[in-house]
Design an enzyme around this catalytic site. Structure first.
Site, mmCIF file in Angstrom:
data_model
loop_
_atom_site.group_PDB
_atom_site.id
_atom_site.type_symbol
_atom_site.label_atom_id
_atom_site.label_comp_id
_atom_site.label_asym_id
_atom_site.label_seq_id
_atom_site.Cartn_x
_atom_site.Cartn_y
_atom_site.Cartn_z
ATOM 1 N N TYR A 281 -5.805 -52.665 -12.036
ATOM 2 C CA TYR A 281 -6.886 -52.609 -12.899
ATOM 3 C C TYR A 281 -7.011 -53.644 -13.813
ATOM 4 O O TYR A 281 -7.862 -54.126 -14.717
ATOM 5 C CB TYR A 281 -6.821 -51.503 -13.738
ATOM 6 N N LYS B 111 5.176 -45.314 -7.264
ATOM 7 C CA LYS B 111 5.251 -45.590 -6.085
ATOM 8 C C LYS B 111 6.283 -46.446 -5.541
ATOM 9 O O LYS B 111 6.359 -47.747 -4.839
ATOM 10 C CB LYS B 111 3.586 -45.902 -5.329
ATOM 11 N N ASP C 24 2.847 -39.590 -4.296
ATOM 12 C CA ASP C 24 2.125 -39.098 -3.079
ATOM 13 C C ASP C 24 2.900 -37.560 -3.264
ATOM 14 O O ASP C 24 2.050 -36.678 -3.023
ATOM 15 C CB ASP C 24 2.103 -39.565 -1.583
ATOM 16 N N ASP D 129 -5.230 -43.136 -12.558
ATOM 17 C CA ASP D 129 -6.946 -42.949 -12.402
ATOM 18 C C ASP D 129 -6.834 -41.833 -11.447
ATOM 19 O O ASP D 129 -7.649 -40.748 -11.764
ATOM 20 C CB ASP D 129 -7.343 -44.190 -11.877
#
Ligand code: NAP
Length: 406
Positions: free
Chosen positions: A152, A219, A273, A297
């Protein structure tokens, strides 16, 4: 306005709040004026109900967005940014992103220019808002999303441009990396300093609110030196700054047989996830979540959906020098000026703001009155279309119904 009515911040992050502080506000574009007027009424009434004449807020309007352009020729002036910085606490409605005027987004510009590095989004269920969950009441989480870096940060180049080609050649020639021909390129920086200040604020929040855990969402199994580093630095700062107050999840099982010792916060981590599954299946296991920008987000909107949608979700962008509280939805232009939409997101952001100022009684009063209003079946169109037997009222009528219950 005399500086004695300004909120100030001490070196340790605590605030000095005068009894009648000046608080800058940005009304916002589109539905902004409708939801701002509703919010201002509720905040003022709640402060009055809690403190009588002892305390009140002196509102100071900042002309930003379309109103700013009309009045001053600028969408976002340096003076407005400086005023927010000088007053430490501000509140804003949603802003339209002016197309082709040199801004990626006014909202992002405010966050970046004021270095509001933590986007804080509490997610709590308000009965009887329809939810896709069987037990939405089990969801009580606060997401701390890093606001200034990751994908971002906006470092990217369009496919086929000179810049993209230069980066591709550099990667090929100097780093031995092959990139598909004419790819668009985005850069994902994640730094130790920015990670540690975000995780510090998440742990501090958990301590102040007596919450049981902080989960580092990442992640890192795939992106080891960005997301993985976020996780490592998160654990590091927990140990460095809060060693006495925190334990890791492995310590919890190895040393404490799974029973959290009194006064300790458990620091754990989850691959992004997997966390999406676990907040659906076992939401009661998660409390504060600290995460880089892009994960943040996704998870904050997904969690908002689990409790019934963005219309009720409050938010704040908080930095070391100042904080800006805001609705999490946009300007919904088709409803502008119709006195129709749900002002709850901005009203609950106002409640967060009062809590941040240490005016907890007024803050809790708002949450309770809003909950009572919705429970009694008085709601705006968005909820009326989902709750059988509910009475649909206008935005201003909804605010008046909350004010009556304060
Ligand atoms: P949006 O303004 O959030 O509106 C999308 C839809 O969400 C609305 O049509 C409405 O759905 C529902 N909605 C939004 N706010 C609501 C409220 N208070 N009460 C009830 N329903 C509400 O998203 P958008 O149309 O994608 O964006 C419009 C503009 O807002 C863009 O210029 C964007 O850049 C800007 N934006 C600003 C912010 C911010 O200021 N932080 C955030 C996001 C977007 P229904 O039509 O189904 O009723």
């Amino acid at each position: 306005m005399s500086p004695k009515n300004r909120i100030t911040k001490n070196n340790d992050g605590t605030l000095n709040v005068p009894d009648h502080p000046v608080i800058p506000y940005i009304e916002g574009d589109g539905i902004g004026p409708d939801i701002w007027n509703a919010t201002r009424l509720v905040i003022d009434q709640s402060v009055k109900a809690s403190f009588g004449r002892e305390k009140s807020i002196q509102w100071l309007e900042l002309y930003v967005g379309e109103k700013g352009f009309l009045k001053t020729g600028e969408y976002l002036s340096d003076k407005s940014l400086q005023t927010i910085q000088d007053h430490v606490v501000a509140i804003k409605g949603p802003l339209t992103t002016p197309v082709g005027k040199g801004f990626r987004s006014l909202n992002v510009a405010i966050r970046q220019k004021l270095d509001l590095y933590a986007c804080v989004r509490p997610v709590r269920y308000i009965e009887p808002v329809p939810s896709p969950m069987k037990h939405p009441e089990k969801i009580n989480m606060v997401v701390f999303r890093e606001n200034t870096e990751d994908l971002y940060a906006g470092i990217e180049w369009q496919s086929g441009t000179d810049e993209a080609e230069k980066v591709i050649s550099f990667l090929k020639d100097k780093m031995g990396v092959t990139i598909p021909e004419h790819a668009g390129i985005g850069i994902k920086p994640i730094s130790e300093k920015n990670t540690k200040r975000l995780v510090t604020s998440a742990i501090q929040y958990a301590m102040e609110h007596h919450l049981p855990s902080v989960t580092l969402m990442h992640k890192g199994n795939i992106m080891k030196f960005t997301e993985g580093a976020f996780n490592l630095w998160g654990y590091e700062v927990a140990k460095e700054k809060f060693g006495e107050k925190t334990i890791t999840e492995s310590e919890l099982y190895d040393q404490y047989h799974g029973k959290v010792p009194m006064g300790k916060i458990v620091i754990k981590d989850r691959i992004a996830d997997m966390l999406f599954q676990q907040v659906l299946l076992r939401p009661e296991e998660f409390s504060v979540i600290a995460t880089p920008n892009l994960n943040g987000d996704y998870i904050s909107d997904a969690l908002a959906a689990q409790v019934g949608g963005l219309g009720m979700a409050p938010g704040a962008n908080i930095g070391d020098t100042c904080a800006c509280f805001e609705a999490t939805h946009g300007t919904a232009p088709k409803y502008a000026g119709l006195d129709k939409v749900n002002p709850s997101s901005l009203i609950l952001s106002g409640a967060m703001m009062l809590e941040y100022m240490g005016w907890e009684d007024a803050s809790e009063r708002i949450r309770k009155a809003l909950q009572d209003t919705v429970r009694s079946g008085i709601v705006t169109y968005d909820l009326a279309r989902q709750i059988i037997g509910a009475k649909e009222v206008k935005c201003s009528e909804f605010a008046a119904a909350i004010a009556e219950r304060l």
